[in-house]
Design an enzyme around this catalytic site. Structure first.
Site, PDB file in Angstrom:
ATOM      1  N   HIS A   1      -5.473 -17.225 -24.700  1.00 46.88           N
ATOM      2  CA  HIS A   1      -6.694 -17.276 -25.521  1.00 46.88           C
ATOM      3  C   HIS A   1      -7.738 -18.236 -24.964  1.00 46.88           C
ATOM      4  O   HIS A   1      -8.382 -18.977 -25.710  1.00 46.88           O
ATOM      5  CB  HIS A   1      -6.355 -17.588 -26.988  1.00 46.88           C
ATOM      6  CG  HIS A   1      -5.761 -16.399 -27.688  1.00 46.88           C
ATOM      7  ND1 HIS A   1      -4.501 -15.930 -27.411  1.00 46.88           N
ATOM      8  CD2 HIS A   1      -6.275 -15.559 -28.617  1.00 46.88           C
ATOM      9  CE1 HIS A   1      -4.250 -14.871 -28.151  1.00 46.88           C
ATOM     10  NE2 HIS A   1      -5.315 -14.611 -28.882  1.00 46.88           N
TER      11      HIS A   1
ATOM     12  N   GLU B   1      -1.658  -7.047 -15.198  1.00 49.87           N
ATOM     13  CA  GLU B   1      -2.933  -7.073 -15.912  1.00 49.87           C
ATOM     14  C   GLU B   1      -2.934  -5.810 -16.770  1.00 49.87           C
ATOM     15  O   GLU B   1      -3.395  -4.757 -16.348  1.00 49.87           O
ATOM     16  CB  GLU B   1      -4.052  -7.043 -14.859  1.00 49.87           C
ATOM     17  CG  GLU B   1      -5.373  -7.564 -15.339  1.00 49.87           C
ATOM     18  CD  GLU B   1      -6.409  -7.536 -14.225  1.00 49.87           C
ATOM     19  OE1 GLU B   1      -6.723  -8.581 -13.684  1.00 49.87           O
ATOM     20  OE2 GLU B   1      -6.890  -6.431 -13.885  1.00 49.87           O
TER      21      GLU B   1
ATOM     22  N   CYS C   1     -16.016  -5.569 -13.101  1.00 51.25           N
ATOM     23  CA  CYS C   1     -15.248  -6.765 -13.487  1.00 51.25           C
ATOM     24  C   CYS C   1     -16.144  -7.992 -13.573  1.00 51.25           C
ATOM     25  O   CYS C   1     -15.706  -9.059 -14.004  1.00 51.25           O
ATOM     26  CB  CYS C   1     -14.126  -7.028 -12.483  1.00 51.25           C
ATOM     27  SG  CYS C   1     -13.047  -5.614 -12.238  1.00 51.25           S
TER      28      CYS C   1
HETATM   29 ZN   LIG Z   1     -10.188  -8.113 -15.427  1.00 48.91          ZN
END
Ligand SMILES: [Zn+2]
Length: 179
Positions: free
Chosen positions: A91, A167, A48
């Site tokens: 964004h 997520e 990550c």
């Molecule tokens: Zn992530």
């Protein structure tokens, strides 16, 4: 086999239990279009720690007693505020201002992020700064929870608020607290 008298007793018991049950309204961000797509880095985890993105959905669960009209609160008011909160993130590159693992510097034009020895330079207008230590789903839930309670006046009958951030599909974090 139950006689008529016993049936009546059971009916009364079920009604009184129903009155004590928790009531809540729920907004599913995937279906209600409360979503945003953003990029982030979480240097605490190697994979990550590379700049990458997700499409997120924000969910809300509002617990309380329905008012005399049978309503806990207006769905549309809640959705409107949540959409504003996520639009500010959409964004953009999410920058955790309180990050310990990443070194973050900014000037008028750019944000410099040093993560795991790598340097990213991103135009400042492409970034949004968040007062959190990392942009995990847990911390994003916390951020959205705090934004929500400072931007909306909940009716007195609302007792508890839960915010969830997914997520991607099927994984996410939830945070809840009493008002
Ligand atoms: Zn992530």
């Amino acid at each position: 086999m139950l006689c008529v008298k016993q049936l009546k007793i059971i009916e009364v018991k079920i009604k009184s239990e129903a009155q004590k049950m928790d009531s809540y309204i729920y907004i599913d961000g995937w279906k209600a279009n409360i979503r945003f797509s953003s990029a982030h880095i979480i240097p605490e985890y190697e994979k990550c720690g590379r700049l990458h993105g997700h499409t997120y959905a924000v969910h809300a669960k509002i617990t309380g007693d329905p008012d005399s009209k049978g309503i806990i609160m207006d769905f549309s008011a809640l959705k409107e505020i949540l959409k504003k909160i996520v639009n500010d993130l959409d964004h953009k590159v999410l920058i955790p201002e309180k990050s310990i693992a990443a070194k973050i510097e900014k000037n008028k034009e750019n944000v410099k992020i040093n993560s795991l020895g790598k340097k990213y330079v991103i135009p400042i207008n492409d970034c949004v700064f968040l007062p959190i230590k990392s942009t995990s789903a847990e911390n994003l839930s916390n951020y959205i929870f705090n934004k929500l309670i400072t931007n909306i006046k909940f009716p007195k009958n609302v007792e508890k608020i839960e915010i969830g951030v997914d997520e991607g599909f099927g994984q996410g974090a939830r945070i809840s607290d009493k008002l």
